[in-house]
Write a protein that holds these residues in place. Structure first.
Motif, short mmCIF file in Angstrom:
data_model
loop_
_atom_site.label_atom_id
_atom_site.label_comp_id
_atom_site.label_asym_id
_atom_site.label_seq_id
_atom_site.Cartn_x
_atom_site.Cartn_y
_atom_site.Cartn_z
N GLY A 60 15.68 -3.30 6.27
CA GLY A 60 14.51 -3.76 6.99
C GLY A 60 13.26 -3.02 6.53
O GLY A 60 13.30 -1.86 6.16
N LYS A 61 12.14 -3.73 6.56
CA LYS A 61 10.86 -3.16 6.20
C LYS A 61 9.97 -3.19 7.44
O LYS A 61 9.94 -4.19 8.17
CB LYS A 61 10.23 -3.97 5.07
CG LYS A 61 8.94 -3.39 4.53
CD LYS A 61 8.44 -4.21 3.37
CE LYS A 61 7.11 -3.69 2.91
NZ LYS A 61 6.51 -4.57 1.89
N LYS A 62 9.25 -2.10 7.69
CA LYS A 62 8.39 -2.00 8.85
C LYS A 62 7.28 -3.05 8.77
O LYS A 62 6.70 -3.26 7.72
CB LYS A 62 7.78 -0.59 8.91
CG LYS A 62 7.15 -0.23 10.21
CD LYS A 62 8.21 0.09 11.21
CE LYS A 62 7.58 0.78 12.42
NZ LYS A 62 8.47 0.84 13.53
N LYS A 63 7.06 -3.74 9.90
CA LYS A 63 5.97 -4.73 9.95
C LYS A 63 4.64 -4.03 9.79
O LYS A 63 4.45 -2.93 10.29
CB LYS A 63 5.99 -5.49 11.28
CG LYS A 63 7.14 -6.43 11.45
CD LYS A 63 7.02 -7.15 12.77
CE LYS A 63 8.24 -7.99 13.07
NZ LYS A 63 8.16 -8.61 14.38
N ALA A 64 3.73 -4.69 9.11
CA ALA A 64 2.40 -4.10 8.87
C ALA A 64 1.56 -4.09 10.13
O ALA A 64 1.75 -4.78 11.05
CB ALA A 64 1.67 -4.89 7.79
#
Length: 64
Positions: A60-64
């Motif tokens: 998962g990638k952190k939401k901007a």
């Protein structure tokens, strides 16, 4: 703090539950990985590897 985190689909958990957990923590899935899980068994004096399941992991990638 890292922008990426690994989320495993736990036993007795659906993929949707895992994706919702990611969303609740503020992450979006960017990659899905699957690995087979094997068990060693003895058959006719030989060791064989029998697939018994799979492990599903999302990056998962952190939401901007």
């Amino acid at each position: 703090m890292s922008n990426k985190k690994i989320f495993r689909v736990e036993e007795e958990e659906t993929i949707d539950h895992c994706l919702n957990r990611m969303k609740d923590e503020g992450y979006v899935p960017v990659r899905r990985m699957e690995k087979p899980i094997f068990e060693e068994k003895k058959q006719n004096g030989e060791t064989i590897h029998v697939p018994i399941g799979r492990e599903i992991v999302f990056e998962g990638k952190k939401k901007a």
